[in-house]
Every structure is written in C-alpha cells, then in structure tokens.
Design a protein around this motif. Structure first.
Motif, PDB file in Angstrom:
ATOM      1  N   PHE A 130     -12.912   0.065  -2.351  1.00 31.12           N
ATOM      2  CA  PHE A 130     -13.462  -0.730  -1.268  1.00 31.12           C
ATOM      3  C   PHE A 130     -12.383  -1.057  -0.239  1.00 31.12           C
ATOM      4  O   PHE A 130     -11.189  -0.986  -0.524  1.00 31.12           O
ATOM      5  N   GLU A 131     -12.844  -1.412   0.947  1.00 34.64           N
ATOM      6  CA  GLU A 131     -11.913  -1.865   1.975  1.00 34.64           C
ATOM      7  C   GLU A 131     -11.286  -3.182   1.530  1.00 34.64           C
ATOM      8  O   GLU A 131     -11.979  -4.087   1.056  1.00 34.64           O
ATOM      9  N   ALA A 132      -9.989  -3.306   1.666  1.00 34.98           N
ATOM     10  CA  ALA A 132      -9.312  -4.540   1.267  1.00 34.98           C
ATOM     11  C   ALA A 132      -9.877  -5.726   2.034  1.00 34.98           C
ATOM     12  O   ALA A 132     -10.201  -5.632   3.227  1.00 34.98           O
ATOM     13  N   SER A 133     -10.012  -6.854   1.353  1.00 39.83           N
ATOM     14  CA  SER A 133     -10.569  -8.049   1.973  1.00 39.83           C
ATOM     15  C   SER A 133      -9.613  -8.609   3.020  1.00 39.83           C
ATOM     16  O   SER A 133      -8.389  -8.522   2.885  1.00 39.83           O
ATOM     17  N   ALA A 134     -10.186  -9.210   4.058  1.00 44.53           N
ATOM     18  CA  ALA A 134      -9.375  -9.914   5.045  1.00 44.53           C
ATOM     19  C   ALA A 134      -8.681 -11.094   4.374  1.00 44.53           C
ATOM     20  O   ALA A 134      -9.128 -11.616   3.344  1.00 44.53           O
ATOM     21  N   LYS A 135      -7.572 -11.528   4.953  1.00 45.14           N
ATOM     22  CA  LYS A 135      -6.758 -12.571   4.331  1.00 45.14           C
ATOM     23  C   LYS A 135      -7.510 -13.881   4.128  1.00 45.14           C
ATOM     24  O   LYS A 135      -7.214 -14.640   3.209  1.00 45.14           O
ATOM     25  N   LEU A 178     -10.510  -7.345  -4.810  1.00 38.80           N
ATOM     26  CA  LEU A 178     -11.225  -7.923  -3.681  1.00 38.80           C
ATOM     27  C   LEU A 178     -11.165  -9.457  -3.690  1.00 38.80           C
ATOM     28  O   LEU A 178     -10.927 -10.078  -4.733  1.00 38.80           O
ATOM     29  N   CYS A 179     -11.388 -10.042  -2.533  1.00 46.97           N
ATOM     30  CA  CYS A 179     -11.555 -11.498  -2.395  1.00 46.97           C
ATOM     31  C   CYS A 179     -10.355 -12.260  -2.946  1.00 46.97           C
ATOM     32  O   CYS A 179     -10.500 -13.292  -3.617  1.00 46.97           O
ATOM     33  N   GLY A 180      -9.163 -11.749  -2.680  1.00 52.24           N
ATOM     34  CA  GLY A 180      -7.952 -12.432  -3.098  1.00 52.24           C
ATOM     35  C   GLY A 180      -7.450 -12.064  -4.469  1.00 52.24           C
ATOM     36  O   GLY A 180      -6.386 -12.516  -4.891  1.00 52.24           O
ATOM     37  N   GLY A 181      -8.217 -11.260  -5.208  1.00 53.89           N
ATOM     38  CA  GLY A 181      -7.751 -10.799  -6.513  1.00 53.89           C
ATOM     39  C   GLY A 181      -8.071 -11.712  -7.671  1.00 53.89           C
ATOM     40  O   GLY A 181      -7.756 -11.398  -8.813  1.00 53.89           O
ATOM     41  N   ASP A 182      -8.725 -12.859  -7.421  1.00 57.72           N
ATOM     42  CA  ASP A 182      -9.052 -13.795  -8.495  1.00 57.72           C
ATOM     43  C   ASP A 182     -10.550 -13.951  -8.697  1.00 57.72           C
ATOM     44  O   ASP A 182     -10.976 -14.725  -9.561  1.00 57.72           O
ATOM     45  N   ALA A 183     -11.342 -13.242  -7.924  1.00 57.80           N
ATOM     46  CA  ALA A 183     -12.782 -13.489  -7.906  1.00 57.80           C
ATOM     47  C   ALA A 183     -13.586 -12.480  -8.700  1.00 57.80           C
ATOM     48  O   ALA A 183     -14.662 -12.815  -9.205  1.00 57.80           O
ATOM     49  N   MET A 184     -13.104 -11.249  -8.793  1.00 56.75           N
ATOM     50  CA  MET A 184     -13.882 -10.181  -9.407  1.00 56.75           C
ATOM     51  C   MET A 184     -13.290  -9.787 -10.757  1.00 56.75           C
ATOM     52  O   MET A 184     -12.185  -9.258 -10.833  1.00 56.75           O
TER      53      MET A 184
END
Length: 229
Positions: free
Chosen positions: A74-79, A51-57
């Motif tokens: 989860f639903e993939a985050s918007a760009k 989520l959140c670009g792959g660097d946040a969680m």
C-alpha cells in the motif's frame, strides 16, 4: 513538497505528464524532489502492518486488507495519519461541541494499481447505542456495538481514561472503516469481506483504546470476535 500522492491526481495523469514533461525537459528539467514521472522521490510503498503509523494494523488486519483490496502492499500513510495523532485529535475535540468526528487514517493502493481507498474515521457519540441497525449490517460481540457489512464496519466502545475525565461517565467512541468513492458494490465472498472489515476495525479500535489509556482497553477483546451476536 508533496508527501503523499493521491491516485486521482497522479495515476490517471502519469502518461500525459510524461509526454508534456518530455516537451519541456530541455527548458525546465525535472523538480529536484521528483523523478522523471513527477513522483516525489520520498514516495514509499509499504506492507499493511506499516500503515497508519505502524501501531494500528495487526498481522491479522494486514491479511484482512488483502482480502478487501487484493493487495498486500500500500501507499505509505501521510505523517498525520497515526493512531497517536487520531487519539490526540479526539482528546482535543472531547470538550468542543463543534467537533464530533475526524479522519484517523486512509489506506490507498500504490500508483499503477487499480484505484481503491479505505477511510478510517473516529466519531464521538453521546451514549450507548440505541435502535435497530439497518438490515445490511451484521452485529458482532465487540465493545458496546459492532456492525459490519461487505464494504464497511463500525465499532463503538466506551472509554474511561484520565485523558478524558468526565464526571458524567465514560466517553463513547465509534471507529469506522469504509470503502470510499467506489460506485459499484463490492465483489467477492460477502461473509469473508465482513470478517475482513471487522478485523481491520477491531485492530484500529484496540490501538486507539490503548493510546487513550482506556480502562480494560474499552472492553475490546484482544482478538477480533467474528461470530454474529
């Protein structure tokens, strides 16, 4: 083209859309970018760490999301919802007195599952925290101030960075994680929920501090500290 589906516009209307769509299928057919239920073909469901670009969680944050939501998918985050974009937005707003806050990321459940949304936000504040927190909050020893409850957490940290050069001192940033649009109080173990929200807020705050190149990561620990202050 729709990149991300919001539950309010899709889940509740999937059955109706399917029925209506079947009536007109012979005339108009399905959109090239959607499947037979009107869901974009690029719609994705991902793990919490993506989520959140792959660097946040972090892995711990992804486990905490399961405590909060009951799901590990989860639903993939918007760009636009990435740590890099949130940091860029903060830098752009740093000298703009009209902008004090912004969206950083949203955590949404997949289509076909119970509606649940977390919003992660950033906020610029003028200095170190003052005053007494509301009774619902528990204070933790992270950053300048960390306050957690059963449905939200806020972490404030000070950032000295070449991206935010200010002769008056460090920038002060608050990262918030809040359950959104849920009228009923949260269910489950309150202390476990507090730890979970704190863990998610810490993970995003640390990622934000690193992206902004804050000295000593804004004073944030490498791992969440969950013992009350």
């Amino acid at each position: 083209m729709r990149k991300v589906i919001r539950r309010g516009s899709v889940r509740g209307g999937l059955l109706a859309a399917a029925v209506i769509g079947s009536l007109f299928l012979g005339v108009a057919g399905c959109g090239e970018d959607e499947d037979k239920d009107g869901i974009p073909k690029d719609y994705k469901v991902v793990a919490g760490t993506e989520l959140c670009g792959g660097d946040a969680m972090s892995v711990d944050a992804a486990k905490a999301l399961k405590v909060i939501t009951g799901s590990s998918r989860f639903e993939a985050s918007a760009k636009e919802y990435t740590v890099a974009q949130a940091a860029a937005n903060f830098v752009e707003a740093f000298w703009d007195p009209r902008v004090h806050r912004g969206d950083a990321c949203r955590v949404l459940m997949p289509i076909g599952t119970p509606d649940f949304q977390l919003r992660i936000t950033w906020r610029r504040v003028d200095g170190a925290p003052t005053g007494t927190p509301a009774p619902k909050f528990t204070a933790l020893k992270m950053g300048e101030e960390t306050l957690v409850a059963a449905d939200m957490a806020y972490i404030q940290f000070a950032c000295t960075s070449d991206k935010l050069a200010d002769p008056l001192g460090p920038a002060h940033i608050v990262i918030g994680v809040e359950r959104w649009g849920m009228p009923k109080p949260p269910e489950g173990d309150v202390e476990a929920l507090k730890d979970a929200y704190a863990t998610v807020a810490h993970s995003f705050s640390l990622a934000m501090a690193k992206e902004l190149r804050c000295e000593k990561n804004g004073g944030l620990p490498a791992k969440p500290v969950l013992d009350p202050a």
